[in-house]
Motif scaffolding. Structure first.
Motif, PDB file in Angstrom:
ATOM      1  N   ASN A 181      18.527   2.922   9.662  1.00 33.31           N
ATOM      2  CA  ASN A 181      19.238   1.663   9.649  1.00 33.31           C
ATOM      3  C   ASN A 181      18.852   0.762  10.811  1.00 33.31           C
ATOM      4  O   ASN A 181      19.009  -0.430  10.750  1.00 33.31           O
ATOM      5  CB  ASN A 181      20.744   1.904   9.656  1.00 33.31           C
ATOM      6  N   ASP A 239      18.339  -3.156  10.605  1.00 28.41           N
ATOM      7  CA  ASP A 239      18.979  -4.140  11.482  1.00 28.41           C
ATOM      8  C   ASP A 239      17.947  -5.047  12.128  1.00 28.41           C
ATOM      9  O   ASP A 239      18.120  -6.252  12.225  1.00 28.41           O
ATOM     10  CB  ASP A 239      19.761  -3.421  12.598  1.00 28.41           C
ATOM     11  N   LYS A 240      16.876  -4.416  12.571  1.00 28.31           N
ATOM     12  CA  LYS A 240      15.798  -5.157  13.206  1.00 28.31           C
ATOM     13  C   LYS A 240      15.244  -6.194  12.238  1.00 28.31           C
ATOM     14  O   LYS A 240      14.994  -7.334  12.588  1.00 28.31           O
ATOM     15  CB  LYS A 240      14.681  -4.181  13.592  1.00 28.31           C
ATOM     16  N   ILE A 261      16.689  -7.505   9.580  1.00 27.63           N
ATOM     17  CA  ILE A 261      17.633  -8.581   9.273  1.00 27.63           C
ATOM     18  C   ILE A 261      17.707  -9.593  10.413  1.00 27.63           C
ATOM     19  O   ILE A 261      17.661 -10.802  10.197  1.00 27.63           O
ATOM     20  CB  ILE A 261      19.034  -8.006   8.962  1.00 27.63           C
ATOM     21  N   SER A 262      17.753  -9.084  11.640  1.00 25.78           N
ATOM     22  CA  SER A 262      17.851 -10.037  12.750  1.00 25.78           C
ATOM     23  C   SER A 262      16.562 -10.843  12.876  1.00 25.78           C
ATOM     24  O   SER A 262      16.587 -12.022  13.211  1.00 25.78           O
ATOM     25  CB  SER A 262      18.200  -9.333  14.052  1.00 25.78           C
ATOM     26  N   ILE A 304      14.609 -11.721  10.349  1.00 26.47           N
ATOM     27  CA  ILE A 304      14.617 -12.710   9.279  1.00 26.47           C
ATOM     28  C   ILE A 304      15.518 -13.888   9.648  1.00 26.47           C
ATOM     29  O   ILE A 304      15.150 -15.048   9.491  1.00 26.47           O
ATOM     30  CB  ILE A 304      15.067 -12.062   7.946  1.00 26.47           C
ATOM     31  N   VAL A 328      10.266 -17.233   0.123  1.00 27.27           N
ATOM     32  CA  VAL A 328      11.087 -16.660   1.197  1.00 27.27           C
ATOM     33  C   VAL A 328      12.089 -15.676   0.599  1.00 27.27           C
ATOM     34  O   VAL A 328      12.244 -14.546   1.058  1.00 27.27           O
ATOM     35  CB  VAL A 328      11.813 -17.772   1.991  1.00 27.27           C
ATOM     36  N   GLN A 329      12.749 -16.113  -0.481  1.00 24.97           N
ATOM     37  CA  GLN A 329      13.754 -15.251  -1.102  1.00 24.97           C
ATOM     38  C   GLN A 329      13.122 -13.950  -1.615  1.00 24.97           C
ATOM     39  O   GLN A 329      13.623 -12.855  -1.338  1.00 24.97           O
ATOM     40  CB  GLN A 329      14.426 -15.998  -2.257  1.00 24.97           C
ATOM     41  N   ILE A 374      12.154 -11.596   1.235  1.00 27.07           N
ATOM     42  CA  ILE A 374      13.297 -10.903   1.846  1.00 27.07           C
ATOM     43  C   ILE A 374      13.775  -9.769   0.938  1.00 27.07           C
ATOM     44  O   ILE A 374      14.014  -8.645   1.389  1.00 27.07           O
ATOM     45  CB  ILE A 374      14.455 -11.883   2.149  1.00 27.07           C
ATOM     46  N   GLU A 375      13.871 -10.074  -0.356  1.00 25.97           N
ATOM     47  CA  GLU A 375      14.336  -9.041  -1.282  1.00 25.97           C
ATOM     48  C   GLU A 375      13.391  -7.837  -1.289  1.00 25.97           C
ATOM     49  O   GLU A 375      13.824  -6.687  -1.254  1.00 25.97           O
ATOM     50  CB  GLU A 375      14.498  -9.636  -2.688  1.00 25.97           C
ATOM     51  N   ILE A 403      13.879  -5.920   2.067  1.00 23.65           N
ATOM     52  CA  ILE A 403      15.114  -5.134   2.139  1.00 23.65           C
ATOM     53  C   ILE A 403      14.971  -3.871   1.288  1.00 23.65           C
ATOM     54  O   ILE A 403      15.379  -2.773   1.684  1.00 23.65           O
ATOM     55  CB  ILE A 403      16.318  -5.985   1.651  1.00 23.65           C
ATOM     56  N   LYS A 404      14.359  -4.047   0.136  1.00 27.56           N
ATOM     57  CA  LYS A 404      14.178  -2.911  -0.757  1.00 27.56           C
ATOM     58  C   LYS A 404      13.251  -1.858  -0.138  1.00 27.56           C
ATOM     59  O   LYS A 404      13.440  -0.672  -0.333  1.00 27.56           O
ATOM     60  CB  LYS A 404      13.569  -3.415  -2.084  1.00 27.56           C
TER      61      LYS A 404
END
Lengths: 291, 159
Positions: B3, B7-8, B10-11, B13, B38-39, B42-43, B46-47
């Protein structure tokens, strides 16, 4: 050209950001689970509150101990990471790795080397914290580390590199080469009978530079008689320093190293030249180290 | 541990979303498609965040996803460059006086994508050679020579 790039960068940075970007990013981040909403917010909070993270890992004692326990004839001279410091503060990043030489019988040599390595990184760290104090909104990245170039029965060559990036980047490399049996630090003057090596090696390097320029149009060195334009605006390479950076590679060849910008344009980075042994054979004190 | 990398990510992004948008925009030249890239990036990230190696730079890893997603987009759609309404509004509102540098901008646009990419990553995004190399999955020397070539080509075009 630099101005053109700056102009282009300005235009690039002026790309209008649509107001939908925020919602798009959030939507994308939260498509999977609700949980991440919480985490994202939490993270921003923490990131804002903590402006400085310092992670200091000291890997050496455990590692060094476990290594020395392995029974080997004689002493095992080794290089381990003594300190690994990472600092992140907004646009400021530092990652400094300090090597440590262990198990030399000559403790004076060992201590002076290790102290030197610690001091080098201490200096970088001070410089780094000073930069932050001077300008909180700036960008600065500094990285240092080491590489063992050669470690055989006779020789140990350790290189330390430093990369600093602000507006542009600069890399420096320093080497130490140690005779493990006599436990002394080798220098160019020790390796050669007299000062003739300076000219011999310099001429050889110039020849290699010209050859490389001829063979690869992407390469440029500041050397004369190679068809390089604008040579008068820079300091062209004349000869090596008597104590020029060097190491001895695994093939027992002498390698001369130059930091970036010193003998070539910055994009060439750090450059090295392997000196064929036959070229310097007459000048060498013996063929113990360099063959 | 795992995780932590998320976290890294997400921050990163959140912190650099504008940079990533600009990068995507530099390929597709219109805001709607850039937002889509961009969308999608990111998806994807994350996946796939589990695949980030411990010693890997999250930043380079995500840049790479944005670059690849942009290139995929260009491959799928015909490479037409047009200015969308938002951008037109922006430029015509006089907020920006770049009109006299259209030639300069065009000479960059005219570079083949692979050369333009290194210029953007190195000089506009201020990434290091080894980061650009990581993003493009090339070695440092390849990036250096490509960068040098790109500058040469740019110089020629501007003359």
């Amino acid at each position: 050209m630099d101005n053109k790039i700056k102009e282009l960068k300005k235009q690039y940075k002026n790309t209008p950001i649509p107001k939908e970007l925020d919602s798009t990013v959030h939507k994308a981040l939260h498509t999977r689970k609700k949980r991440s909403t919480f985490r994202a917010k939490w993270f921003i909070g923490v990131a804002a509150a903590l402006c400085l993270f310092v992670i200091s890992v000291n890997t050496s004692p455990a590692l060094a101990q476990s290594l020395t326990k392995i029974p080997v004839l004689g002493s095992v001279i080794q290089v381990v990471t003594f300190q690994d410091i990472q600092v992140e503060n907004g646009n400021y990043h530092a990652h400094l790795k300090t090597p440590q030489v262990n198990n030399l019988d000559n403790k004076d040599l060992e201590n002076s080397l290790n102290q030197k390595y610690v001091n080098e990184n201490q200096k970088l760290y001070d410089e780094f914290t000073q930069k932050i104090e001077q300008d909180e909104d700036g960008h600065f990245l500094i990285e240092s580390g080491y590489e063992v170039k050669t470690n055989n029965d006779l020789l140990l060559s350790i290189g330390r590199y430093t990369e600093e990036i602000q507006a542009s980047s600069a890399t420096t490399l320093k080497y130490d080469t140690i005779d493990k049996q006599r436990q002394i630090m080798l220098t160019l003057p020790i390796l050669f009978k007299n000062n003739d090596y300076i000219n011999t090696i310099s001429e050889e390097i110039k020849e290699q530079m010209r050859q490389q320029i001829k063979e690869d149009p992407d390469k440029i060195y500041w050397v004369d008689n190679a068809g390089i334009e604008d040579l008068d605006v820079v300091d062209k390479f004349e000869k090596i320093d008597p104590n020029q950076n060097f190491y001895i590679n695994e093939d027992h060849k002498l390698v001369i190293s130059f930091n970036d910008y010193t003998v070539a344009p910055g994009y060439m980075g750090v450059v090295e030249f392997v000196i064929p042994t036959e070229v310097i054979a007459d000048d060498l004190v013996g063929n113990q180290y360099i063959k | 541990m795992r995780n932590k990398s998320k976290d890294k990510l997400i921050s990163l992004i959140l912190e650099k979303k504008e940079d990533f948008y600009r990068l995507a925009y530099s390929y597709v030249k219109n805001s709607e498609d850039a937002l889509d890239i961009v969308q999608e990036s990111i998806e994807k990230a994350i996946k796939a965040h589990h695949s980030i190696q411990d010693n890997q730079s999250v930043k380079s890893w995500f840049y790479r996803i944005v670059v690849n997603t942009s290139l995929d987009f260009l491959r799928k759609h015909k490479r037409t460059s047009f200015v969308d309404e938002n951008t037109l509004d922006y430029y015509s509102s006089g907020k920006n006086d770049t009109y006299q540098n259209i030639d300069l901008e065009r000479s960059l646009e005219e570079l083949p994508v692979k050369y333009r990419t290194v210029i953007i990553l190195k000089y506009f995004e201020d990434l290091k050679i080894h980061e650009v190399a990581e993003i493009l999955n090339e070695n440092n020397n390849t990036i250096k020579t490509r960068l040098y070539r790109a500058l040469e080509m740019l110089k020629e075009k501007m003359e």
